[in-house]
Design a protein around this motif. Structure first.
Motif, mmCIF file in Angstrom:
data_model
loop_
_atom_site.group_PDB
_atom_site.id
_atom_site.type_symbol
_atom_site.label_atom_id
_atom_site.label_comp_id
_atom_site.label_asym_id
_atom_site.label_seq_id
_atom_site.Cartn_x
_atom_site.Cartn_y
_atom_site.Cartn_z
ATOM 1 N N GLN A 39 76.969 73.135 53.952
ATOM 2 C CA GLN A 39 76.813 71.673 54.368
ATOM 3 C C GLN A 39 77.836 71.211 55.097
ATOM 4 O OE1 GLN A 39 74.690 69.397 51.710
ATOM 5 N NE2 GLN A 39 73.884 67.963 53.070
ATOM 6 N N LYS A 43 75.455 66.635 58.215
ATOM 7 C CA LYS A 43 74.396 67.605 58.687
ATOM 8 C C LYS A 43 73.553 68.078 57.473
ATOM 9 C CE LYS A 43 76.706 69.104 62.654
ATOM 10 N NZ LYS A 43 77.063 70.267 63.567
ATOM 11 N N GLU A 44 72.399 68.712 57.715
ATOM 12 C CA GLU A 44 71.711 69.266 56.619
ATOM 13 C C GLU A 44 72.285 70.589 56.142
ATOM 14 O OE1 GLU A 44 67.131 67.501 57.909
ATOM 15 O OE2 GLU A 44 67.587 69.711 57.639
ATOM 16 N N ARG A 45 71.901 70.965 54.754
ATOM 17 C CA ARG A 45 72.459 72.097 54.280
ATOM 18 C C ARG A 45 71.541 73.304 54.985
ATOM 19 N NH1 ARG A 45 72.769 72.648 47.664
ATOM 20 N NH2 ARG A 45 73.887 70.635 48.533
ATOM 21 N N GLU A 46 72.655 74.355 55.452
ATOM 22 C CA GLU A 46 71.915 75.482 56.165
ATOM 23 C C GLU A 46 72.134 76.842 55.444
ATOM 24 O OE1 GLU A 46 73.479 75.671 60.205
ATOM 25 O OE2 GLU A 46 75.440 75.986 59.538
ATOM 26 N N THR A 106 65.542 79.866 52.691
ATOM 27 C CA THR A 106 65.129 78.656 52.242
ATOM 28 C C THR A 106 65.726 77.855 51.106
ATOM 29 O OG1 THR A 106 62.955 79.123 53.184
ATOM 30 C CG2 THR A 106 62.933 77.113 51.529
#
Length: 123
Positions: A39, A43-46, A106
């Motif tokens: 992360q 930003k979003e966790r990827e 996910t």
């Protein structure tokens, strides 16, 4: 119950390498799928990489050819070898573990998370 503790983050120049480690507790850890996520600030966790309990591996496109996930089941350790690092790899990296993972990319598939380790890549 599984507890995860990451280590190995730090500051590295672009083009350099780092190896992240994730120490896991729990006698049945070998039956868990494991993953690495990151992360970046704002930003979003990827998803970065994952390994199923049978040894299958999965990588984000950004990680393919540069990062390698591995695990040592005897030591309850998971690793992420990162080569050819880029400034855009700068992020907090998290180790995660879960069972019966259908979609390894996910975050919600993972029940257990570490506290994260900072990776900073300078240009």
């Amino acid at each position: 119950q599984v507890q995860l503790v990451e280590s190995g983050g730090g500051l590295v120049q672009a083009g350099g390498s780092l190896r992240l480690s994730c120490a896991a507790s729990g006698r049945t850890f070998s039956s868990y799928g494991v993953g690495w996520f990151r992360q970046a600030q704002g930003k979003e966790r990827e998803f970065v990489a994952a390994m199923s309990w049978t040894g299958g591996t999965y990588y984000a496109d950004s990680a393919k050819g540069r990062f390698t996930i591995s695990r040592d089941t005897a030591k309850n350790m998971v690793y992420l070898q990162m080569n050819s690092l880029k400034p855009e790899d700068t992020a907090v990296f998290y180790c995660a573990a879960g069972r019966s993972i259908v979609v390894p990319a996910t975050p919600s598939a993972y029940a257990y998370w570490g506290q994260g380790t900072q990776v900073t890549v300078s240009s």
